[in-house]
Structures are given as structure tokens and as C-alpha cells.
Scaffold this active site. Structure first.
Site, PDB file in Angstrom:
ATOM      1  N   LYS A 207      45.861  17.892  62.501  1.00  0.00           N
ATOM      2  CA  LYS A 207      46.523  19.339  62.768  1.00  0.00           C
ATOM      3  C   LYS A 207      46.688  19.928  61.493  1.00  0.00           C
ATOM      4  O   LYS A 207      46.514  21.285  61.415  1.00  0.00           O
ATOM      5  CB  LYS A 207      48.042  18.888  63.209  1.00  0.00           C
ATOM      6  CG  LYS A 207      49.042  20.071  63.299  1.00  0.00           C
ATOM      7  CD  LYS A 207      48.361  21.070  64.254  1.00  0.00           C
ATOM      8  CE  LYS A 207      49.260  22.512  64.448  1.00  0.00           C
ATOM      9  NZ  LYS A 207      48.702  23.280  65.327  1.00  0.00           N
ATOM     10  N   GLY A 260      50.234  35.380  59.240  1.00  0.00           N
ATOM     11  CA  GLY A 260      51.647  35.193  59.488  1.00  0.00           C
ATOM     12  C   GLY A 260      51.814  34.144  60.571  1.00  0.00           C
ATOM     13  O   GLY A 260      50.980  33.460  60.759  1.00  0.00           O
ATOM     14  N   CYS A 263      53.064  29.185  62.187  1.00  0.00           N
ATOM     15  CA  CYS A 263      52.501  27.923  62.114  1.00  0.00           C
ATOM     16  C   CYS A 263      51.811  28.152  60.449  1.00  0.00           C
ATOM     17  O   CYS A 263      52.079  27.308  59.630  1.00  0.00           O
ATOM     18  CB  CYS A 263      51.422  27.447  62.948  1.00  0.00           C
ATOM     19  SG  CYS A 263      52.434  26.951  64.462  1.00  0.00           S
TER      20      CYS A 263
HETATM   21  N1  LIG Z   1      54.543  28.167  68.194  1.00  0.00           N
HETATM   22  C1  LIG Z   1      53.286  27.828  68.066  1.00  0.00           C
HETATM   23  O1  LIG Z   1      52.395  28.431  67.998  1.00  0.00           O
HETATM   24  C2  LIG Z   1      53.108  26.343  67.641  1.00  0.00           C
HETATM   25  C3  LIG Z   1      51.636  25.986  67.779  1.00  0.00           C
HETATM   26  C4  LIG Z   1      51.367  24.694  67.347  1.00  0.00           C
HETATM   27  C5  LIG Z   1      52.257  23.974  66.831  1.00  0.00           C
HETATM   28  N2  LIG Z   1      53.472  24.277  66.802  1.00  0.00           N
HETATM   29  C6  LIG Z   1      54.754  23.239  66.084  1.00  0.00           C
HETATM   30  O2  LIG Z   1      55.593  22.752  67.394  1.00  0.00           O
HETATM   31  C7  LIG Z   1      56.746  22.761  66.655  1.00  0.00           C
HETATM   32  C8  LIG Z   1      57.730  23.563  67.674  1.00  0.00           C
HETATM   33  O3  LIG Z   1      57.395  25.013  67.165  1.00  0.00           O
HETATM   34  P1  LIG Z   1      57.957  26.105  68.159  1.00  0.00           P
HETATM   35  O4  LIG Z   1      57.123  27.519  67.842  1.00  0.00           O
HETATM   36  O5  LIG Z   1      58.075  25.859  69.586  1.00  0.00           O
HETATM   37  O6  LIG Z   1      59.474  26.195  67.960  1.00  0.00           O
HETATM   38  P2  LIG Z   1      60.659  26.779  68.268  1.00  0.00           P
HETATM   39  O7  LIG Z   1      61.807  26.881  67.179  1.00  0.00           O
HETATM   40  O8  LIG Z   1      60.519  27.966  69.086  1.00  0.00           O
HETATM   41  O9  LIG Z   1      61.269  25.937  69.269  1.00  0.00           O
HETATM   42  C9  LIG Z   1      61.952  24.723  68.875  1.00  0.00           C
HETATM   43  C10 LIG Z   1      63.086  24.531  70.168  1.00  0.00           C
HETATM   44  O10 LIG Z   1      63.826  23.419  69.860  1.00  0.00           O
HETATM   45  C11 LIG Z   1      65.379  23.272  69.931  1.00  0.00           C
HETATM   46  N3  LIG Z   1      66.111  22.204  69.411  1.00  0.00           N
HETATM   47  C12 LIG Z   1      65.920  21.726  68.141  1.00  0.00           C
HETATM   48  N4  LIG Z   1      66.643  20.518  68.208  1.00  0.00           N
HETATM   49  C13 LIG Z   1      66.743  20.314  69.333  1.00  0.00           C
HETATM   50  C14 LIG Z   1      67.343  18.825  70.026  1.00  0.00           C
HETATM   51  N5  LIG Z   1      67.840  17.969  69.141  1.00  0.00           N
HETATM   52  N6  LIG Z   1      67.361  18.727  71.232  1.00  0.00           N
HETATM   53  C15 LIG Z   1      67.019  19.580  72.123  1.00  0.00           C
HETATM   54  N7  LIG Z   1      66.329  21.005  71.559  1.00  0.00           N
HETATM   55  C16 LIG Z   1      66.274  20.969  70.424  1.00  0.00           C
HETATM   56  C17 LIG Z   1      65.561  24.536  69.321  1.00  0.00           C
HETATM   57  O11 LIG Z   1      66.634  25.052  69.849  1.00  0.00           O
HETATM   58  C18 LIG Z   1      64.283  25.553  69.800  1.00  0.00           C
HETATM   59  O12 LIG Z   1      64.690  26.347  71.110  1.00  0.00           O
HETATM   60  C19 LIG Z   1      56.666  23.204  65.292  1.00  0.00           C
HETATM   61  O13 LIG Z   1      56.543  21.773  64.631  1.00  0.00           O
HETATM   62  C20 LIG Z   1      55.534  23.946  65.357  1.00  0.00           C
HETATM   63  O14 LIG Z   1      54.859  23.819  64.051  1.00  0.00           O
HETATM   64  C21 LIG Z   1      54.111  25.506  67.113  1.00  0.00           C
END
Ligand SMILES: NC(=O)c1ccc[n+]([C@@H]2O[C@H](COP(=O)([O-])OP(=O)(O)OC[C@H]3O[C@@H](n4cnc5c(N)ncnc54)[C@H](O)[C@@H]3O)[C@@H](O)[C@H]2O)c1
Length: 439
Positions: A207, A260, A263
């Protein structure tokens, strides 16, 4: 299959909705009670093409639901996905694993029968071992396997990426865990999507290596663009000319204001910290982080130069604020540096973004928001295209010229042909296309 997603953010919501669409029963557990309340009422808090429809369809079919409590949702689940955020730890830069560890502690309270704990959040190499340890310590009689299944979605095309991915990576060292994962991804495998099975640590590494490689391509072409501006070459021809080579590939070779998003910035930084801690520093990545940071400031300077050396008292129209089109995500968007830099130089900013105004407003104080592109341009001394939304690609140039007080356009995404802009009498400054980016 009964599946739980912990975190109904970007990744949890869309992957939960897609897995429900495959026929699974999916519960998304989210700490933010407001988010859960609006999702239950069918209001999706993020903009992603097709996501609202997918969520609503699966909610009405009772395959997708939302709750704040893992206690009720987690029991009897065959798989619990961790999809919480892993932001940069302030001043350190490494990935902050507090939310992942919280989730692991909560999972420990609900595992009894065999459960696969799937880490979808982007985590540093070895984080899976720590999650394993946390759960085992708190639930010594629970039966579980921790699997790494990193997410590769592109915001703006997330559903398609989930259902027809280039590949799915599964880091698993437990036979029962592998079987559950195979079952979950069977619809994708049937569609011909390649599944890569590997060790947990290798999956975690894949990743980071993938994201950093893409960030490197973007940074590379940005630096080539700068050189093109010095030597009078056209970076679009250069990227086309090199991209046709299969070994290089055409994608991610569009110059712009620097990467930006949710990620690349945090993952590049996290990998540099991880590598330094492992005593195997990756100098290439350290450099690209630095180059990309400076680029955003350099873009503000480019606007100032195009405006004759000063923007003091000038009205600057900014088209596009999100870090890329088809999302309302503002995380680490170049606009968050470019706009304040221009404000600091005395500019008055009026901005328009098709979907990002709600998320941008609290992050960009002191700017005026317009209802549409033409309203944004009205009376401006210059226009800056920061995000290449489709609706900016074919603006009525006569109308644009009539709206602007001075016909200067700084196009940080190279979406217009230089000749057409000249023919319409614009001063058109773009990125990497001829001396100074002026064709
Ligand atoms: N957004 C992208 O395009 C993308 C792509 C690939 C990987 N990722 C990875 O995936 C992960 C999540 O990214 P995202 O963009 O979805 O983040 P995000 O911040 O949009 O979502 C995370 C959610 O988790 C919730 N949360 C936190 N702790 C919690 C708990 N204990 N119980 C229940 N809910 C909880 C938060 O309130 C939030 O709504 C990150 O590690 C990111 O690097 C993101």
C-alpha cells in the site's frame, strides 16, 4: 455473510455499501453520532458519484445499516473491517494509530466465534502485529485472525475501483482467514479481478509503496514542467511522448499545483518516518515530500508574477478548491496553501467549486464564494484554475472574457489549448508549456 465496518468515513462507507451490494449484510459502526443520524435518514455526508444511490438502495433492501455501537453489531460477524483514519501525527509525520488501536480494543470485547479482523486503513508495516497483540491480550479465549487488506480506491471513481479493481491485496497468514477473505471477494474474482495473497507485512508495504510511487510520478512531471518553462519545451508533449512507453505508462503524468488529498501527503510522509526509523531512509521520497510542499507556494508566486508582480488590492477568481474533481474532499488540497498565500499578498479572493464549498468554507476564511463560474469571474483581475472540474473545461470563452476585468487566466491544470486562449485575447499562463508557461 455478516460484515461490520468500523468507521463510516470515506473508505468505510463506500466499501460497506459495495459489500452490501454484493449481497452481504453490512453494519457500519461510526463514533460520530451525527453522521450515523444523517446516514439513517438517507443523507450521505460526502460527495462521491453514485454513492448516495448505492447507500439508499442497500439501506432499503436492509443489507446496509448504521449504528454507533459495536457491541450489538459485532457479535456473530464473520469479518470486522477497520476503516478508521490514520492521519499524520503532528510534528512527527508518522501515521497516528490511536484510532486503529481503539478499534482493536473495541473488537476484543466482541470476538468469540472465529472472526476475521481486516485492516483496511493504511497502516505502517507491523501495525497488524500490534492489532493482533491488543486483541489477543484482551480476549484470550476469542478466536480471530488479523488480515491486511489495504484500499486502493481513487476518490471520484471509488465505486468502480471497488467493484472492478486493478487488484485486491490480501495479507493473510491464517488458512481460515484466507477462506473468509476469498468468500468476501469472490464476486470480484469472478469478474476477473486479480487477488494477490501475501504476508500481512508485505500487504502493508504494498500500500505505501504504491501510493509513494504514484506521488513520485506526479512530482517528477511537475519538476519536468518547471524545466520545460526554462528551456521552452511543452510538458504535455513530453508526458505524452514518455507515457506511450509501456514501462512508464501515461497516467499520473499531468503537471499541476502539487499533489494533495487524504492519502499521498500523509502516506509519503509516514513512509519517510518509517524508513528512517528502520535505518533504511528513502532519500527519493524525502525529497519528493519537500518538493511537493514547496510547489504549492510556488504556484501562488506564479499567480503573482502573472498579475504583473503584485496582487495587492486585486480581485482574484479561483475556480476549484477541492484537491481533485468529483469529490468534496479538501484534505491537503493545494488551494489551502495557494489561497492564503494570495490573501497574505493582499489579494481579495472570490472562489467557486461545484461540490466543495461546504467543506472548504471553514478552512478558507475571508473569501467570498460565488454561485457559479461566471459569477466568480465577474470583475476579477485574474482567474486561477486550481481544480480541473469538467465544467471548467468548456467555459464559454467570450463570456469569460466579458466577465473578467482583466483577461488574465492562470491555468494550473493545463485544461485549455494555448492557441484558442490567445485567439480570444487572453493572457494565458499555464504549467510547463513553453517559456514561463506562456506557450
Ligand atoms: N480516502 C481515500 O481515498 C482512501 C483511499 C485508500 C485508503 N485510505 C485509508 O483508509 C483509512 C480511512 O480513510 P478515510 O478517508 O475513510 O477516513 P475518514 O476520516 O473519512 O473516516 C474515518 C471514520 O472513522 C470514524 N472512527 C474513528 N474511530 C472510530 C471508532 N473507534 N469507531 C467507529 N468509528 C470510528 C471517524 O469518525 C470517521 O468517520 C485511512 O487509513 C486512509 O489512509 C483512504
Amino acid at each position: 455473510m455478516r460484515i461490520v465496518m468500523i468507521g463510516a468515513g470515506y473508505v468505510g462507507l463506500f466499501s460497506g455499501a459495495c459489500l452490501a451490494d454484493f449481497g452481504n449484510e453490512v453494519v457500519c459502526v461510526e463514533v460520530d453520532a451525527n453522521k450515523v443520524a444523517s446516514l439513517r435518514q438517507g443523507r450521505v455526508p460526502i460527495y462521491e458519484p453514485g454513492l448516495s444511490e448505492l447507500v439508499l438502495t442497500n439501506q432499503s433492501a436492509r443489507r446496509l445499516s448504521f449504528t454507533t455501537s459495536l457491541k450489538a453489531a459485532g457479535r456473530g460477524a464473520q469479518a470486522i473491517f477497520i476503516t478508521v483514519g490514520t492521519p499524520s501525527l503532528a510534528e512527527v509525520g508518522s501515521a497516528d494509530l490511536q484510532y486503529v488501536h481503539d478499534a482493536a480494543r473495541e473488537i476484543a470485547e466482541v470476538v468469540d466465534d472465529f472472526t476475521v479482523v481486516v485492516i483496511k486503513s493504511t497502516v505502517p508495516i507491523g501495525a497488524g502485529d500490534e492489532v493482533d497483540r491488543i486483541i489477543a491480550e484482551r480476549a484470550p479465549r476469542g478466536s480471530f485472525a488479523v488480515v491486511s487488506n489495504p484500499e486502493f480506491l481513487r476518490e471520484g471513481a471509488a465505486i468502480q475501483d471497488f467493484k472492478r479493481p486493478d487488484r485486491v491485496v490480501i495479507g493473510v497468514e491464517d488458512d481460515r482467514g484466507r477462506e473468509v477473505m476469498r468468500e468476501i471477494y469472490r464476486p470480484i474474482e469472478r469478474n476477473g479481478g486479480p487477488i494477490v495473497y501475501t504476508s500481512r507485512r508485505s500487504a502493508e508495504m504494498i500500500k505505501y509503496a504504491a501510493n509513494v510511487f504514484l506521488a513520485m510520478k506526479v512530482t517528477f512531471i511537475n519538476e519536468i514542467a518547471d524545466l520545460c518553462e526554462r528551456v521552452g519545451a511543452d510538458v504535455l508533449d513530453v508526458s505524452h511522448g514518455i507515457g506511450l512507453d509501456d514501462r512508464i505508462g501515461r497516467r499520473f503524468l499531468n503537471p499541476g499545483p502539487g499533489f494533495g488529498g487524504s492519502c499521498f501527503p500523509k502516506d509519503t510522509l509516514a513512509l519517510t518516518k518509517l524508513a528512517a526509523d528502520a535505518k533504511a531512509p528513502i532519500r527519493l521520497v524525502e525529497t519528493l515530500v519537500d518538493v511537493n510542499d514547496k510547489r504549492k507556494t510556488a504556484m501562488a508566486a506564479k499567480v503573482v508574477t502573472a498579475c504583473g508582480g503584485s496582487v495587492a488590492g486585486k480581485r482574484i477568481a479561483v475556480l476549484g478548491l477541492t484537491y481533485k474533481p468529483k469529490t468534496d474532499d479538501m484534505r491537503d488540497a493545494p488551494s489551502l496553501v495557494i489561497v492564503p498565500e494570495l490573501q497574505a499578498a493582499g489579494a481579495r479572493i472570490v472562489a467557486y467549486d461545484p461540490e466543495g464549498v461546504r467543506t472548504a468554507k471553514p478552512l478558507l476564511p475571508g473569501i467570498e464564494f460565488a454561485e457559479n463560474a461566471y459569477a466568480c469571474l465577474r470583475g476579477a483581475d485574474a482567474a486561477v484554475i486550481v481544480t480541473e472540474w469538467d465544467e471548467f473545461r468548456a467555459l464559454d470563452l467570450a463570456r469569460v472574457k466579458a466577465a473578467l476585468a482583466t483577461p488574465t487566466i492562470i491555468d494550473l491544470r493545463n485544461i485549455y489549448p494555448i492557441r484558442a486562449m490567445r485567439a480570444h485575447g487572453f493572457r494565458y499562463v499555464c504549467v510547463g508549456r513553453g517559456f514561463g508557461g506562456e506557450g
